[in-house]
Write a protein that holds these residues in place. Sequence first.
Motif, short mmCIF file in Angstrom:
data_model
loop_
_atom_site.label_atom_id
_atom_site.label_comp_id
_atom_site.label_asym_id
_atom_site.label_seq_id
_atom_site.Cartn_x
_atom_site.Cartn_y
_atom_site.Cartn_z
N ILE A 18 11.34 -1.96 -10.89
CA ILE A 18 10.99 -0.61 -10.50
C ILE A 18 11.05 -0.52 -8.97
O ILE A 18 10.17 -1.00 -8.28
N PRO A 19 12.12 0.08 -8.43
CA PRO A 19 12.26 0.19 -6.97
C PRO A 19 11.71 1.51 -6.44
O PRO A 19 11.83 2.56 -7.07
N LEU A 20 11.10 1.47 -5.25
CA LEU A 20 10.54 2.66 -4.63
C LEU A 20 10.86 2.64 -3.14
O LEU A 20 10.71 1.61 -2.49
N GLU A 21 11.31 3.77 -2.60
CA GLU A 21 11.47 3.95 -1.16
C GLU A 21 10.36 4.88 -0.68
O GLU A 21 10.25 6.01 -1.15
N LEU A 22 9.54 4.43 0.27
CA LEU A 22 8.33 5.16 0.65
C LEU A 22 8.30 5.41 2.16
O LEU A 22 8.67 4.54 2.95
N GLU A 23 7.84 6.59 2.53
CA GLU A 23 7.76 6.96 3.93
C GLU A 23 6.38 7.53 4.23
O GLU A 23 5.90 8.43 3.53
N ASN A 24 5.72 6.97 5.26
CA ASN A 24 4.38 7.41 5.66
C ASN A 24 3.45 7.49 4.45
O ASN A 24 2.72 8.46 4.27
N PHE A 25 3.48 6.46 3.65
CA PHE A 25 2.81 6.48 2.35
C PHE A 25 1.62 5.53 2.36
O PHE A 25 1.69 4.40 2.85
N SER A 26 0.51 6.00 1.81
CA SER A 26 -0.67 5.17 1.59
C SER A 26 -1.00 5.22 0.10
O SER A 26 -0.73 6.22 -0.57
N TYR A 27 -1.60 4.14 -0.41
CA TYR A 27 -1.95 4.11 -1.83
C TYR A 27 -3.23 3.31 -2.02
O TYR A 27 -3.43 2.27 -1.37
N HIS A 28 -4.09 3.82 -2.89
CA HIS A 28 -5.40 3.22 -3.11
C HIS A 28 -5.30 1.85 -3.78
O HIS A 28 -4.23 1.44 -4.25
N ALA A 29 -6.41 1.15 -3.82
CA ALA A 29 -6.45 -0.19 -4.40
C ALA A 29 -6.09 -0.14 -5.88
O ALA A 29 -6.58 0.70 -6.63
N HIS A 30 -5.23 -1.06 -6.30
CA HIS A 30 -4.79 -1.13 -7.70
C HIS A 30 -4.25 -2.53 -7.95
O HIS A 30 -4.13 -3.35 -7.04
N LEU A 31 -3.88 -2.82 -9.17
CA LEU A 31 -3.26 -4.09 -9.51
C LEU A 31 -2.42 -3.93 -10.75
O LEU A 31 -2.53 -2.95 -11.48
N HIS A 32 -1.54 -4.88 -10.99
CA HIS A 32 -0.67 -4.85 -12.16
C HIS A 32 -0.22 -6.26 -12.48
O HIS A 32 -0.46 -7.20 -11.70
N ASN A 33 0.45 -6.41 -13.61
CA ASN A 33 0.82 -7.75 -14.07
C ASN A 33 2.25 -8.13 -13.68
O ASN A 33 2.89 -8.93 -14.34
N CYS A 34 2.76 -7.55 -12.61
CA CYS A 34 4.10 -7.84 -12.12
C CYS A 34 4.03 -8.49 -10.74
O CYS A 34 3.02 -8.42 -10.06
N LEU A 35 5.14 -9.08 -10.33
CA LEU A 35 5.32 -9.43 -8.93
C LEU A 35 5.64 -8.14 -8.17
O LEU A 35 6.23 -7.22 -8.72
N GLU A 36 5.24 -8.06 -6.91
CA GLU A 36 5.59 -6.92 -6.09
C GLU A 36 6.07 -7.39 -4.73
O GLU A 36 5.36 -8.12 -4.04
N PHE A 37 7.29 -6.99 -4.37
CA PHE A 37 7.85 -7.28 -3.07
C PHE A 37 7.90 -5.99 -2.26
O PHE A 37 8.38 -4.97 -2.76
N SER A 38 7.43 -6.02 -1.02
CA SER A 38 7.54 -4.87 -0.13
C SER A 38 8.23 -5.30 1.16
O SER A 38 7.94 -6.37 1.70
N PHE A 39 9.15 -4.45 1.63
CA PHE A 39 9.94 -4.74 2.82
C PHE A 39 9.77 -3.58 3.79
O PHE A 39 10.12 -2.44 3.48
N CYS A 40 9.21 -3.85 4.97
CA CYS A 40 9.02 -2.81 5.97
C CYS A 40 10.32 -2.63 6.76
O CYS A 40 10.84 -3.60 7.33
N THR A 41 10.83 -1.40 6.82
CA THR A 41 12.08 -1.13 7.53
C THR A 41 11.86 -0.36 8.83
O THR A 41 12.76 -0.27 9.65
N ASP A 42 10.66 0.22 9.00
CA ASP A 42 10.37 0.93 10.25
C ASP A 42 8.86 1.19 10.34
O ASP A 42 8.18 1.35 9.31
#
Length: 265
Positions: free
Chosen positions: A15-39
Amino acid sequence: MELYVNYPETEKILIPLELENFSYHAHLHNCLEFSFCTDGEVTVSVDGRAVLLEKNLGILIPPNSIHSYLTEKNSRYCTILVGLDVLPELSELLRCKTPLRLTFLVDEISERLLSDFFAYGQSHFSAKALLYRASEALVNDNTFTGKENLESNPCIMIMEYIRENFQHELSLDSLAKVTGYNYQYLSKLVRKHFGVTFSSLLARYRISYACNLLDKHENTISEIALASGFGCIRSFNRVFLQIIGSTPAEYRKKHRAPKSTPTTL
């Protein structure tokens, strides 16, 4: 407010997501999650550990780790949720050990792979190339600690305690007895790192678990209430309404609508 996300139908998800100026509350899931900061920059909190993610820096969030994103100025980052079977070697390593460093450098090759992945149809092959390169960058020159040595991080202990016991009666007092930490210390720790009281953290975990059962299973609402750690349906309905803003029946009706299917590998 979803705190727990579960993908029981298939582990091979992407599940890919492109996010801009985005905040998200505390959560968890049973997957690996990779995040890459581009700016810009975004603060990522993982099990109470805050990391400032800046341009050309990435982070791995292990499965079932409570995490949140906070953008205070501006940020652009890409996040990919990955099923455990997509990266079996890394998943097995994380099952037994935890890395002391969660971040990794996004080099020129990784940056190009990331750009191509989002620009040209999110190919499965480019995804695996990117994720394996990120995994190698994470593992190199890192230190991994056995799960039995996590007592040094009380935030991780708290989440492990909730994950393993949320279906039973829990209290901050019982947590203090199990961990050996002072009650007042744990209370302040939970408020500082998770922004809520222990009882609220526990309730949100239970309700998020219930949301996934309501969404994906045919159990009755009473059965789901019990499976989620609530002693009676009245308490379940009251807490569910407070956190989600609707009754369990209303939530199930709304979320049983057809959904887009995650990309499978």
